[in-house]
Design a protein around this motif. Sequence first.
Motif, PDB file in Angstrom:
ATOM      1  N   ASN A  50       0.896  -1.223  -0.021  1.00  0.00           N
ATOM      2  CA  ASN A  50      -0.027  -0.020  -0.220  1.00  0.00           C
ATOM      3  C   ASN A  50       0.845   1.211  -0.013  1.00  0.00           C
ATOM      4  O   ASN A  50       0.863   1.960   0.795  1.00  0.00           O
ATOM      5  N   PRO A  51       1.508   1.549  -1.027  1.00  0.00           N
ATOM      6  CA  PRO A  51       2.629   2.531  -1.237  1.00  0.00           C
ATOM      7  C   PRO A  51       2.055   3.905  -0.944  1.00  0.00           C
ATOM      8  O   PRO A  51       2.694   4.948  -0.402  1.00  0.00           O
ATOM      9  N   LEU A  52       0.803   4.277  -1.338  1.00  0.00           N
ATOM     10  CA  LEU A  52       0.084   5.502  -1.047  1.00  0.00           C
ATOM     11  C   LEU A  52      -0.191   5.765   0.476  1.00  0.00           C
ATOM     12  O   LEU A  52      -0.077   6.907   0.820  1.00  0.00           O
ATOM     13  N   LYS A  53      -0.285   4.769   0.994  1.00  0.00           N
ATOM     14  CA  LYS A  53      -0.184   4.806   2.743  1.00  0.00           C
ATOM     15  C   LYS A  53       0.906   5.475   3.532  1.00  0.00           C
ATOM     16  O   LYS A  53       0.977   6.098   4.000  1.00  0.00           O
ATOM     17  N   ALA A  54       2.046   4.822   2.642  1.00  0.00           N
ATOM     18  CA  ALA A  54       3.557   4.979   2.923  1.00  0.00           C
ATOM     19  C   ALA A  54       3.691   6.549   2.683  1.00  0.00           C
ATOM     20  O   ALA A  54       3.986   7.474   3.521  1.00  0.00           O
ATOM     21  N   THR A  55       3.329   7.125   1.591  1.00  0.00           N
ATOM     22  CA  THR A  55       3.233   8.570   1.273  1.00  0.00           C
ATOM     23  C   THR A  55       2.470   9.525   2.263  1.00  0.00           C
ATOM     24  O   THR A  55       2.930  10.429   2.699  1.00  0.00           O
ATOM     25  N   ASP A  59       6.552   8.766   4.447  1.00  0.00           N
ATOM     26  CA  ASP A  59       7.462   7.770   4.220  1.00  0.00           C
ATOM     27  C   ASP A  59       7.661   7.875   2.502  1.00  0.00           C
ATOM     28  O   ASP A  59       6.774   7.277   1.768  1.00  0.00           O
ATOM     29  N   ASN A  60       8.803   8.431   2.197  1.00  0.00           N
ATOM     30  CA  ASN A  60       8.878   8.662   0.804  1.00  0.00           C
ATOM     31  C   ASN A  60       9.667   7.651   0.084  1.00  0.00           C
ATOM     32  O   ASN A  60       9.816   7.865  -1.234  1.00  0.00           O
ATOM     33  N   ARG A  61       9.871   6.549   0.522  1.00  0.00           N
ATOM     34  CA  ARG A  61      10.535   5.353  -0.088  1.00  0.00           C
ATOM     35  C   ARG A  61       9.697   4.833  -1.271  1.00  0.00           C
ATOM     36  O   ARG A  61      10.420   4.214  -2.180  1.00  0.00           O
ATOM     37  N   PHE A  62       8.543   5.079  -1.140  1.00  0.00           N
ATOM     38  CA  PHE A  62       7.620   4.230  -2.254  1.00  0.00           C
ATOM     39  C   PHE A  62       6.793   5.282  -2.925  1.00  0.00           C
ATOM     40  O   PHE A  62       5.879   4.893  -3.768  1.00  0.00           O
ATOM     41  N   ASN A  63       7.328   6.559  -3.194  1.00  0.00           N
ATOM     42  CA  ASN A  63       6.530   7.513  -3.822  1.00  0.00           C
ATOM     43  C   ASN A  63       6.498   7.229  -5.375  1.00  0.00           C
ATOM     44  O   ASN A  63       5.825   8.032  -5.885  1.00  0.00           O
ATOM     45  N   ASP A  64       7.143   6.571  -5.934  1.00  0.00           N
ATOM     46  CA  ASP A  64       7.192   6.145  -7.371  1.00  0.00           C
ATOM     47  C   ASP A  64       6.317   5.048  -7.548  1.00  0.00           C
ATOM     48  O   ASP A  64       6.244   4.633  -8.565  1.00  0.00           O
ATOM     49  N   GLN A  65       5.695   4.385  -6.559  1.00  0.00           N
ATOM     50  CA  GLN A  65       5.224   3.004  -6.840  1.00  0.00           C
ATOM     51  C   GLN A  65       3.251   3.234  -6.637  1.00  0.00           C
ATOM     52  O   GLN A  65       2.893   4.247  -6.183  1.00  0.00           O
ATOM     53  N   PHE A  66       2.992   2.493  -7.499  1.00  0.00           N
ATOM     54  CA  PHE A  66       1.405   2.277  -7.629  1.00  0.00           C
ATOM     55  C   PHE A  66       1.005   1.032  -8.152  1.00  0.00           C
ATOM     56  O   PHE A  66       0.914   0.864  -9.280  1.00  0.00           O
TER      57      PHE A  66
END
Length: 595
Positions: A50-55, A59-66
């Motif tokens: 759930n990378p948007l939850k990280a954003t 937590d910016n490690r997954f900001n390129d993920q969807f």
Amino acid sequence: MRKIILAISILMMCNTSCKKEIETSMETLKEDIVFNQLLTDYNEGKLALNPLKATFAGDNRFNDQFPNTLSDEYSLKTNDFYTNYKEKLANFQDKTLTESQQMSKTVLDWDCDMALGQNSFKNDILMPINQMWTINLTMGQFASGSSAQPFKTTKDYENWLSRLDKYNVWLLSAEKRMKQGIKEGYVLPASLIKKIIPQFEVLATTALKDHLFYWPIKNLPADFSTEEKKELTASYTKILNDKLIPSFKSMYIFLQSDYANAGRKDSGINGIPQGKEYYQHSIKKYTTTAMSADEIHELGLKEVARILSEMEKVKQQVGFNESLENFFNYVRENKELMPYSTPKEIIDNFNSIHERMKPQLEKLFGNKPKTPFIIKRTEKFREASASAEYNRGSFDGTRPGVFYTPIPDASKYNVFSDEALFLHEAIPGHHYQISLTQENEDLPDFRKTLWYSAYGEGWALYTESLGKELGLYSDPYQYFGMLGMEMHRAIRLVVDTGIHTKGWSREKAIQYSLNNEAEPEASIISEIERYMANPGQALSYKIGQLKIRELRAKAKKELGNQFDIREFHHEILETGCIPLELLESKINKWISTYK
């Protein structure tokens, strides 16, 4: 590790008896480390899923993920993930864990069960878009630059480009899944489809340089070099022209044609396959109880009757001599309660409410969050279908918590419930509860982003009743506004269960609301359609509030003069979002310990 080295050193100097005790302690310590690592790994795995939850958490490690959450591969991956962690949890015995770890174990097990239960239904896959709750709206918020997605560095811009590319895959999959949904009977009610069409029309027809998703280019940081600006402008123009806007156009055409034609005439979730079973799952998910729809419906009717009697008292206090229903209309249409002409005046009013209550907060709360807080108008692209809401700040406090309020027309904005609304959405409601949880270093990370509506929304509704203790509600209309907001949540128990289990139409639910509360008709329509889009969520507020009220009354009765409201609020908030059964057990233990 330092504890283990110390234990080994002591072990070498001990006798046999002493060695046995230390060996036992070392085994417990190893178990402790292994369990804590399990919690860490679980949190990391959930963020990757759930990378948007990280954003949102900063937590910016997954900001390129969807990830394409609509693919069969993603479904298998998530099921394997939660099943795997349930199996791992079973290897830990409660007697080897601390009290805090035992709660984390119970909460993690619950979290896995709810996720696996949700995944067992096709709703999220075959009905992936609605007018209020779905991920396409979150992406619009991110694109606007006013939410959690950062746009400060060239890396931030590259991350967003990558995320947009993957989001486009999701959009294409959403249209395919919705076509599959038509064939299998998983389609939204027609009235909801009508609200989605304009949202996609704007995205499909707006010129490039005025487009919501072009915002990052219109606001390029000044310190970017000329070459960087040129390259980014070209990349954003290409992805919008070649991918996203064509996908938006395709979805818009599909929505207004095939999907609109297939829209359901009924309003409840029982109109789709397994709808009855899905609603019972939603009740458990959102209330964290085993209550039935009938029990909740009857509770709602009783609460509506109780609050109506309190409203009668306010009506008499202000000297209104007609019926309560006429008083609702009077409050709705009273121009004196619509004193503003600009959105800024409305935002300023909320800030003034905050200033008035600040001196009283310390009487009720020993802990205050460090995370800053601001108030914003809801973005125009989603304002027409939005309710007031809170968006959490980042873990490190660099991004503030935000109270969003929709203001489609400032001249028609009625202020009669603003004090209660601020308490709920902002302080000490969601901002206190969410920020204190995120800042609590004693909680494992996975519990800092959990959200159980019965607890979170129950707390926020409970805080509305603190207005007089915080120096508010001196105006009878503002107190009536608080009663109105509580009534709004009581009505939800009636209409949500009515729509989804008793065959109530959208129109019947709207009329029931109009008869029992003073909200404007347009707002009521939006609310009823909200319940249609997310069955069961609306039940969480009142169920949670009543439980917290019950626990406060019990603590006050049993502790007498020892009861400290600051301590009670600390006990409620310190563990973050947990199911209501766990909260009740915790408060009961606190009461017995205090005594």
